[in-house]
Structures are given as C-alpha cells and as structure tokens.
Design a protein around this motif. Structure first.
Motif, PDB file in Angstrom:
ATOM      1  N   LEU A  14       0.830  -1.204   0.000  1.00 24.19           N
ATOM      2  CA  LEU A  14       0.000   0.000   0.000  1.00 24.19           C
ATOM      3  C   LEU A  14       0.865   1.255   0.000  1.00 24.19           C
ATOM      4  O   LEU A  14       0.586   2.221  -0.717  1.00 24.19           O
ATOM      5  N   ILE A  15       1.923   1.242   0.793  1.00 24.56           N
ATOM      6  CA  ILE A  15       2.838   2.386   0.834  1.00 24.56           C
ATOM      7  C   ILE A  15       3.562   2.541  -0.500  1.00 24.56           C
ATOM      8  O   ILE A  15       3.747   3.656  -1.009  1.00 24.56           O
ATOM      9  N   ARG A  16       3.968   1.411  -1.082  1.00 19.78           N
ATOM     10  CA  ARG A  16       4.657   1.450  -2.377  1.00 19.78           C
ATOM     11  C   ARG A  16       3.767   2.073  -3.449  1.00 19.78           C
ATOM     12  O   ARG A  16       4.204   2.943  -4.212  1.00 19.78           O
ATOM     13  N   MET A  17       2.512   1.652  -3.495  1.00 17.15           N
ATOM     14  CA  MET A  17       1.602   2.197  -4.497  1.00 17.15           C
ATOM     15  C   MET A  17       1.342   3.684  -4.254  1.00 17.15           C
ATOM     16  O   MET A  17       1.272   4.478  -5.195  1.00 17.15           O
ATOM     17  N   GLN A  18       1.226   4.059  -2.994  1.00 20.82           N
ATOM     18  CA  GLN A  18       1.023   5.468  -2.660  1.00 20.82           C
ATOM     19  C   GLN A  18       2.214   6.301  -3.124  1.00 20.82           C
ATOM     20  O   GLN A  18       2.061   7.402  -3.669  1.00 20.82           O
ATOM     21  N   SER A  19       3.411   5.765  -2.930  1.00 22.40           N
ATOM     22  CA  SER A  19       4.629   6.465  -3.345  1.00 22.40           C
ATOM     23  C   SER A  19       4.699   6.594  -4.865  1.00 22.40           C
ATOM     24  O   SER A  19       5.054   7.655  -5.399  1.00 22.40           O
ATOM     25  N   LEU A  20       4.341   5.526  -5.578  1.00 27.53           N
ATOM     26  CA  LEU A  20       4.363   5.563  -7.043  1.00 27.53           C
ATOM     27  C   LEU A  20       3.377   6.593  -7.585  1.00 27.53           C
ATOM     28  O   LEU A  20       3.676   7.325  -8.533  1.00 27.53           O
ATOM     29  N   LYS A  21       2.204   6.666  -6.969  1.00 28.47           N
ATOM     30  CA  LYS A  21       1.200   7.635  -7.412  1.00 28.47           C
ATOM     31  C   LYS A  21       1.670   9.062  -7.146  1.00 28.47           C
ATOM     32  O   LYS A  21       1.434   9.967  -7.957  1.00 28.47           O
ATOM     33  N   ALA A  22       2.335   9.260  -6.012  1.00 27.27           N
ATOM     34  CA  ALA A  22       2.846  10.591  -5.688  1.00 27.27           C
ATOM     35  C   ALA A  22       3.928  11.010  -6.681  1.00 27.27           C
ATOM     36  O   ALA A  22       3.970  12.164  -7.130  1.00 27.27           O
TER      37      ALA A  22
ATOM     38  N   LYS B  74       5.594  14.243 -11.428  1.00 28.15           N
ATOM     39  CA  LYS B  74       6.116  14.339 -12.792  1.00 28.15           C
ATOM     40  C   LYS B  74       5.123  15.042 -13.709  1.00 28.15           C
ATOM     41  O   LYS B  74       5.499  15.844 -14.568  1.00 28.15           O
ATOM     42  N   ALA B  75       3.836  14.736 -13.513  1.00 30.85           N
ATOM     43  CA  ALA B  75       2.804  15.384 -14.323  1.00 30.85           C
ATOM     44  C   ALA B  75       2.774  16.881 -14.061  1.00 30.85           C
ATOM     45  O   ALA B  75       2.604  17.690 -14.980  1.00 30.85           O
ATOM     46  N   LEU B  76       2.969  17.254 -12.790  1.00 36.04           N
ATOM     47  CA  LEU B  76       2.975  18.670 -12.423  1.00 36.04           C
ATOM     48  C   LEU B  76       4.186  19.375 -13.016  1.00 36.04           C
ATOM     49  O   LEU B  76       4.088  20.501 -13.517  1.00 36.04           O
ATOM     50  N   GLN B  77       5.330  18.699 -12.983  1.00 39.92           N
ATOM     51  CA  GLN B  77       6.550  19.283 -13.546  1.00 39.92           C
ATOM     52  C   GLN B  77       6.435  19.453 -15.058  1.00 39.92           C
ATOM     53  O   GLN B  77       6.975  20.392 -15.635  1.00 39.92           O
ATOM     54  N   GLY B  78       5.701  18.524 -15.693  1.00 40.17           N
ATOM     55  CA  GLY B  78       5.525  18.606 -17.136  1.00 40.17           C
ATOM     56  C   GLY B  78       4.696  19.793 -17.569  1.00 40.17           C
ATOM     57  O   GLY B  78       4.793  20.258 -18.715  1.00 40.17           O
ATOM     58  N   LYS B  79       3.873  20.312 -16.658  1.00 40.09           N
ATOM     59  CA  LYS B  79       3.023  21.457 -16.978  1.00 40.09           C
ATOM     60  C   LYS B  79       3.746  22.786 -16.797  1.00 40.09           C
ATOM     61  O   LYS B  79       3.267  23.824 -17.231  1.00 40.09           O
TER      62      LYS B  79
END
Length: 363
Positions: free
Chosen positions: A344-352, A357-362
């Motif tokens: 659960l922590i791993r998936m949370q980290s991947l989503k973050a 990255k999406a924010l940086q791309g904007k």
C-alpha cells in the motif's frame, strides 16, 4: 456572621493550599494535553483552547494561594497508585490527564465558592469547556487515525482471536473491526472489551460490526453498519459525534446514500466473491474505479482481497483495503500484515511520483 462577612476575612491556609494544589494539577494536565494537540495531531485550534484555559487558570493563581504552598508538609506527596506509574498508550495518557483536569476543576469549583463568589461559576464553565475539548480531541484523533489507516482487518470467530489480532497489530495494523455473527452476546461483549483494550494499547482503532450497543458498552471507537442495519443518523444519535461510523456499499447508489447520511467512511465491495458474504454478488473492479473517482470520504476496498490480487485492486485506484481471511487464517499474521502495508505504501509512493512528474511537465 453572614456569608458575605465570612468571605471578607483572610482565607484559611488549608483552603489556599487546596486551591493552589488543584490549580497546579489542572494546569499541568492541560499542558500535557496541549502538547499532544500541538505535536501529536498538529491541531492549532485544540492547542489554542488548551493554552487559553491554562492562561485563565493562571489568572486565578494569585500570590496569596502560592504562598500557602507547603510541599514538605503535604502528606499527599508520598501517596501513589500503580496505575499512575505507567501509561499503556497515548489514549490512556490523554484519558488520565483529562480525568485529572476535570477532577481538579470540580474541586476548584466547590472550594472556590468559599474563597471568591466568582470563582465557583468560573471553574464550572471551564469544566464544561474541558468536557467539550475532550470530546473534540477524541473525535479528531479517531478521524485522523482513520485517515492514516491503509489496512483494515475484519475479524472472524476463532479460538485464538486475540493472538491473531495482536500479531497483526505488531505488524503495523491500526484499524480493526470485530465481526462475529454467531456467538452469544456475553461472549461478544467480552471479546470486544478485550480487543478494545488490546487495540488501544497499540494506538489502533477498534470498530464493532453492526452492534451500536456493544460499541457503547465497550467504549469502542465506532461501528460499521451494513445496508440492513440502523441508519447512520440514528446510530449517530446513540454514539454521539465523537465515534466513527462506517457503512458497507455495493454500488454507486448505496455509496451516495451513505455519504449523504454522514458516514465517516465506506466499504467498497465485495470486489471479489468471498465466503464471508456468500450471498453477495461481486461488485468487481469497476466499482473500485468508480469509488476512486467519486468518493469524497475515505473508503476501503473489501471482499476476497489477498496477496495474489492486491496489485490489481491497487491499480484500479484503491488506496485502502480491508481483509479477513488473508490475516485471520495466516500462519504468520505479522508478516502478512507487513506485506499488505508495504504494498500500500509502495503504491502510494508511485502515485505521488507520477503526480509530481505530471505537475513538472506542466511547468
């Protein structure tokens, strides 16, 4: 001699010592509570209320009262109780200090009536404010713990119930639901009380399935209601605002109704077919995706989730999951719990990371 004339005479040393001791006691207890509000749950509002109460108490702590203090001559300094020597959890610590403050304020209220006509009324109002503070803090703490909880263990009846739950708690579990559809009420109440003490020792929450009465009798942290159980509004009237109420949902309509009723969290499922609820058709991963997109309240994917299908549930958008058999029937509940939480922590980290990255791309 009239009461008014009595109050104009110098206060008796014993009266001043009583007031001094209980002003100290109440201020110290509030400071302990304030520290947790400030550093434990980061609540500026609750910390500010503690500080305000301490300052109001300090205003009554006059030089006359302080000068009456006689610590070497106080026989109470040597009195103690074994329970005062240990605190099993943060909740135990907070409860003990709220009790300390409330008792001290009651003493100040009664003896204060003799010392100053305004003192009794002032401390009475403070005592009521502390009651409200206690309710607000416990409610806030419970909800914050709910938000932090990613794994939810729903128990099943078994002889080694307490041992399995404690093993899971040792693995990092912070949320437990007691579910037992078959035992007598006396057995259920005994189990709930033992589980409540156990969970609180590990700073975890205990929720009771269906039974509001058992939750109240055991001082559990809340209830989980099925679709055929009490309306959330009626359960709230019985439980008060400080306890958590969850609701099972199997589709979008039930989800919206639970949210409108004021449920603190919802169960989303069953994701897969499960022997725990053999009469329920699986809601599937589509409902998990719907909840991930639409639910404004915390939700737990539940139903047939195990270590083999956990990834696909998480990939469908779940950030919290509930399980029964995977832990209750595990040979090593601690390790299974740790695995679930790590994933659960791993998936949370991947989503973050993906969001960053999406924010940086904007930019």
């Amino acid at each position: 001699m009239t009461d008014k004339q009595n109050r104009t005479l110098p206060a008796q040393p014993a009266l001043c010592r009583i007031l001094d001791a209980n002003l100290d006691r109440s201020r110290e207890g509030l400071r302990i509570i304030e520290e947790w509000c400030r550093f434990g749950i980061n609540s500026a509002d609750l910390a500010a209320e503690c500080k305000q109460l301490r300052q109001e108490l300090a205003a009554w702590h006059t030089a006359e009262l302080r000068s009456a203090r006689d610590t070497p001559g106080d026989p109470g300094t040597d009195l103690t109780h074994p329970q005062e020597e240990q605190r099993s959890s943060i909740q135990h610590l907070l409860e003990a200090n709220f009790c300390r403050v409330e008792e001290a304020l009651r003493v100040l209220e009664e003896y204060g009536k003799i010392y100053d006509p305004n003192m009794g009324a002032a401390f009475k109002q403070m005592r009521y404010r502390v009651y409200t503070l206690e309710s607000n803090l416990l409610a806030y703490r419970r909800y914050q713990q709910l938000l932090r909880s990613q794994l939810y263990l729903v128990t099943s009846p078994r002889d080694n119930l307490l041992q399995v739950v404690e093993a899971a708690l040792q693995g990092g579990l912070t949320l437990v639901q007691y579910r037992d559809k078959t035992s007598d009420d006396a057995v259920k109440l005994d189990n709930v009380r033992k589980l409540c003490e156990l969970c609180h020792r590990y700073d975890a929450l205990l929720i009771v399935n269906d039974r509001v009465d058992l939750a109240i009798a055991s001082d559990a942290d809340g209830v989980h209601l099925g679709q055929q159980d009490l309306p959330v509004s009626e359960a709230r009237k019985l439980l008060g605002p400080g306890r958590i109420i969850g609701r099972s949902t199997t589709n979008a309509e039930e989800m919206q109704r639970a949210i409108d009723e004021g449920a603190d969290y919802i169960g989303v499922g069953p994701v897969y077919s499960t022997p725990t609820k053999p009469d329920k058709q699986a809601a599937g991963l589509d409902y998990v995706r719907y909840a991930a997109d639409k639910s404004p309240v915390p939700w737990f994917a539940i139903g047939g989730i195990d270590i083999n299908n956990l990834d696909e549930v998480l990939n469908a958008g779940a950030q919290r999951v509930a399980t029964v058999r995977s832990i209750m029937e595990a040979e090593q509940p601690t390790l299974v719990t740790q695995f679930f939480i790590s994933q659960l922590i791993r998936m949370q980290s991947l989503k973050a990371q993906k969001a960053q990255k999406a924010l940086q791309g904007k930019t």
